[in-house]
Design a protein around this motif. Structure first.
Motif, short mmCIF file in Angstrom:
data_model
loop_
_atom_site.label_atom_id
_atom_site.label_comp_id
_atom_site.label_asym_id
_atom_site.label_seq_id
_atom_site.Cartn_x
_atom_site.Cartn_y
_atom_site.Cartn_z
N LYS A 177 33.77 21.63 25.90
CA LYS A 177 34.92 21.54 24.98
C LYS A 177 35.92 20.49 25.45
O LYS A 177 36.49 19.76 24.63
N LYS A 178 36.13 20.43 26.75
CA LYS A 178 37.06 19.43 27.30
C LYS A 178 36.60 18.02 26.95
O LYS A 178 37.40 17.18 26.54
N ARG A 179 35.31 17.76 27.13
CA ARG A 179 34.80 16.42 26.83
C ARG A 179 34.85 16.13 25.34
O ARG A 179 35.20 15.02 24.93
N LEU A 180 34.55 17.12 24.51
CA LEU A 180 34.64 16.93 23.06
C LEU A 180 36.08 16.68 22.62
O LEU A 180 36.34 15.91 21.69
N ALA A 181 37.03 17.34 23.28
CA ALA A 181 38.44 17.09 22.99
C ALA A 181 38.79 15.64 23.28
O ALA A 181 39.49 14.98 22.49
N GLU A 182 38.30 15.11 24.39
CA GLU A 182 38.55 13.71 24.74
C GLU A 182 37.93 12.77 23.72
O GLU A 182 38.57 11.81 23.27
N LEU A 183 36.69 13.04 23.35
CA LEU A 183 35.98 12.18 22.40
C LEU A 183 36.57 12.25 21.00
O LEU A 183 36.37 11.35 20.19
N SER A 184 37.30 13.33 20.72
CA SER A 184 37.91 13.52 19.39
C SER A 184 39.32 12.96 19.31
O SER A 184 40.04 13.24 18.35
N GLY A 185 39.74 12.20 20.31
CA GLY A 185 41.08 11.63 20.28
C GLY A 185 42.07 12.44 21.09
O GLY A 185 43.26 12.47 20.77
#
Length: 247
Positions: free
Chosen positions: A57-65
């Motif tokens: 989730k942390k990485r997806l948060a980063e990739l999502s802006g």
């Protein structure tokens, strides 16, 4: 107004979540409700990835802006248009025959199916006392998201959805006047001026209240600013490379 209409009319995006889990029963109920949405020819051309691992989730948060609520929500659902499963069916029953999963029509079918299922799921989640917010930002760096989630060809992430117990009660965001979107018998573009002007006043007042007077930009100005900026121009190449939209 009945209970269903009251639920629909009370929708708001939730970006702060209580430190409470979404149970496995709740998750499955939400997804099953999504599955009951209409589907073109029953192709059901979508898949959902429920992300609960903290690091993922942390990485997806980063990739999502760098949208913090992607990391903070208990469950992050990634809704994917999926023609990979249909290609499997074709290979199973019609081996060696040409297939047409790469057409613009099938891209539309898969994307619409995904959106219909997701909205059913969103309403189901809200009926269970949960809150949601859609995350289109996963398309910002869509190739990296796809690799992270190990998506095969003919599958693409359409949007994400944070799900959890709300820890806020934001204001209802006003929508366009119904007559701006409801046309009768034929499309009538002559009413744009009046209806957009009405909505500009409504949205300016909403923004003033929401921001304590710090912002009151009319909706039409915001939309103009959005349209004159190139956004996610990588999508066409990405979709073609992933086996979509070639014909």
């Amino acid at each position: 107004m009945n209970e269903t209409l009251a639920l629909l009319m009370n929708h708001r995006s939730i970006r702060k979540f209580a430190d409470k889990p979404v149970s496995e029963d709740q998750l499955k109920t939400i997804i099953v409700a999504g599955q009951m949405a209409s589907s073109s020819s029953n192709v059901q051309a979508y898949s959902v990835i429920a992300v609960t691992e903290a690091g993922l989730k942390k990485r997806l948060a980063e990739l999502s802006g760098n949208q913090a609520y992607v990391e903070e929500c208990p469950v992050f659902l990634v809704w994917c248009a999926d023609l990979h499963r249909l290609k499997y069916c074709a290979d199973l029953h019609a081996p060696g025959q040409p297939t047409y999963e790469d057409t613009a029509e099938n891209l539309i079918v898969a994307t619409v199916d995904t959106a219909l299922a997701a909205q059913n799921a969103a309403v189901a989640a809200e009926s269970l006392g949960l809150g949601i917010v859609y995350i289109g930002g996963i398309r910002n760096r869509i190739e990296e998201v796809s690799q992270l989630l190990e998506l095969p060809d003919r599958v693409y992430p359409v949007f994400g959805m944070c799900v959890g117990v709300p820890a806020q009660e934001p204001m209802l965001r006003p929508r366009l006047p119904v007559e701006a979107v409801l046309h009768r018998n034929r499309y009538d573009g002559r009413k744009h001026a009046a209806e957009v002007a009405r909505y500009d006043e409504t949205m300016s007042a909403y923004l003033r209240e929401r921001t304590g007077g710090k912002q009151d930009t009319p909706w039409s100005r915001l939309m103009a600013d959005r349209l004159v900026q190139p956004v996610r121009m990588h999508m066409k190449d990405f979709l073609e490379n992933r086996g979509f939209f070639r014909r």
